[in-house]
Design a protein around this motif. Structure first.
Motif, PDB file in Angstrom:
ATOM      1  N   CYS A   1       0.688  -1.197   0.047  1.00 43.68           N
ATOM      2  CA  CYS A   1       0.066   0.056   0.208  1.00 43.68           C
ATOM      3  C   CYS A   1       0.832   1.219  -0.149  1.00 43.68           C
ATOM      4  CB  CYS A   1      -0.888  -0.091   1.148  1.00 43.68           C
ATOM      5  SG  CYS A   1      -2.165  -1.300   1.193  1.00 43.68           S
ATOM      6  N   ILE A   2       2.025   1.345   0.699  1.00 43.16           N
ATOM      7  CA  ILE A   2       2.648   2.611   0.983  1.00 43.16           C
ATOM      8  C   ILE A   2       3.471   2.872  -0.191  1.00 43.16           C
ATOM      9  CG2 ILE A   2       4.679   1.462   1.996  1.00 43.16           C
ATOM     10  CD1 ILE A   2       2.934   4.822   2.973  1.00 43.16           C
ATOM     11  N   THR A   3       3.772   1.990  -1.063  1.00 45.18           N
ATOM     12  CA  THR A   3       4.540   2.086  -2.327  1.00 45.18           C
ATOM     13  C   THR A   3       3.412   2.891  -3.495  1.00 45.18           C
ATOM     14  OG1 THR A   3       3.917  -0.151  -3.237  1.00 45.18           O
ATOM     15  CG2 THR A   3       6.110   0.061  -2.227  1.00 45.18           C
ATOM     16  N   LEU A   4       2.443   2.682  -3.364  1.00 40.96           N
ATOM     17  CA  LEU A   4       1.363   3.556  -4.135  1.00 40.96           C
ATOM     18  C   LEU A   4       1.101   4.814  -3.728  1.00 40.96           C
ATOM     19  CD1 LEU A   4      -1.072   0.363  -4.626  1.00 40.96           C
ATOM     20  CD2 LEU A   4       0.697   1.255  -6.244  1.00 40.96           C
ATOM     21  N   LEU A   5       1.557   5.249  -2.618  1.00 41.48           N
ATOM     22  CA  LEU A   5       1.152   6.544  -1.763  1.00 41.48           C
ATOM     23  C   LEU A   5       2.486   7.548  -2.169  1.00 41.48           C
ATOM     24  CD1 LEU A   5      -1.225   7.400  -0.320  1.00 41.48           C
ATOM     25  CD2 LEU A   5       0.028   7.241   1.811  1.00 41.48           C
ATOM     26  N   PRO A   6       2.162   8.600  -3.079  1.00 36.71           N
ATOM     27  CA  PRO A   6       3.345   9.557  -3.230  1.00 36.71           C
ATOM     28  C   PRO A   6       3.864   9.963  -1.854  1.00 36.71           C
ATOM     29  CG  PRO A   6       1.441   9.967  -4.662  1.00 36.71           C
ATOM     30  CD  PRO A   6       1.186   9.102  -3.369  1.00 36.71           C
ATOM     31  N   GLU A   7       5.139  10.193  -1.840  1.00 35.57           N
ATOM     32  CA  GLU A   7       5.772  10.636  -0.659  1.00 35.57           C
ATOM     33  C   GLU A   7       5.433  12.139  -0.488  1.00 35.57           C
ATOM     34  OE1 GLU A   7      10.291  11.563   1.171  1.00 35.57           O
ATOM     35  OE2 GLU A   7      10.076  10.413  -0.790  1.00 35.57           O
TER      36      GLU A   7
END
Length: 221
Positions: free
Chosen positions: A77-83
């Protein structure tokens, strides 16, 4: 428990499905279910349409993903969330810090971080139970024994609540309590990570070490 919402190929790229998917996130929270496929679809649709992002929905997805540890759902999930979004929204930022502390076994930092988003976490049924399960899993895979005090600090439990937790683990998971002069120690069940490993080493011999012997053999022949 899995969630029954099924996402077909076309639904993954259809903005019209977003309201249904967001509603499903709330249903997962209420019903204590989990649907990684549906939640990943939400985050992908948010990628395509940043204006439609609902930080509270993102935060709930991340928290529910944390609860699946040691599975790698949170990383999915976190890899799909822009920094940029991770930093810009305060609630999401707090949840990310929470996850980072838990993943790196900084349990004191983790419990301190829970205080910054207590209102949100209190509305996620089963959160504390799930993370304590992961912390216990980590301890079992790392140590053979821990002091009762250390265990209490890692799990953020004390008194009768800690005693009940230990009683349940002794009965169901093979834990045991050993009394020592320094205090009670919790013996954790052995697993493959605790077994001694015989390491084979290869000694490297440099040429100059054997050159004199080779010279003697050559002359002798």
């Amino acid at each position: 428990m899995p969630n029954t919402l099924i996402i077909s190929g076309a639904d993954r790229y259809s903005p019209e499905k977003l309201p249904l998917l967001e509603q499903n996130v709330d249903e997962q929270v209420t019903n204590r279910t989990w649907n990684l496929d549906a939640n990943v679809t939400v985050l992908r649709l948010y990628q395509f349409s940043p204006a439609s992002v609902k930080p509270q929905i993102v935060a709930k997805i991340l928290i529910k993903a944390i609860m699946q540890a040691p599975n790698q759902d949170y990383k999915c999930c976190i890899t799909l969330l822009p920094e940029r979004l991770q930093q810009a929204d305060e609630t999401i930022y707090k949840v990310v810090q929470l996850a980072n502390a838990l993943e790196t076994s900084r349990f004191a930092d983790f419990w301190n971080a829970t205080n910054t988003c207590r209102d949100l976490l209190m509305n996620i049924p089963g959160f504390y139970e799930a993370v304590r399960g992961f912390i216990a899993h980590t301890l079992v895979n790392t140590y053979g024994r821990v002091t009762k005090r250390t265990l209490a600090d890692c799990l953020k439990l004390d008194g009768a609540t800690l005693d009940q937790y230990l009683s349940d683990k002794c009965r169901s998971a093979g834990w045991s309590i050993v009394s020592t002069p320094a205090g009670d120690v919790v013996a954790l069940p052995r697993n493959d990570d605790h077994k001694a490993v015989v390491k084979r080493t290869q000694e490297l011999i440099r040429f100059e070490q054997v050159a004199p012997m080779l010279k003697t053999l050559t002359v002798g022949s």
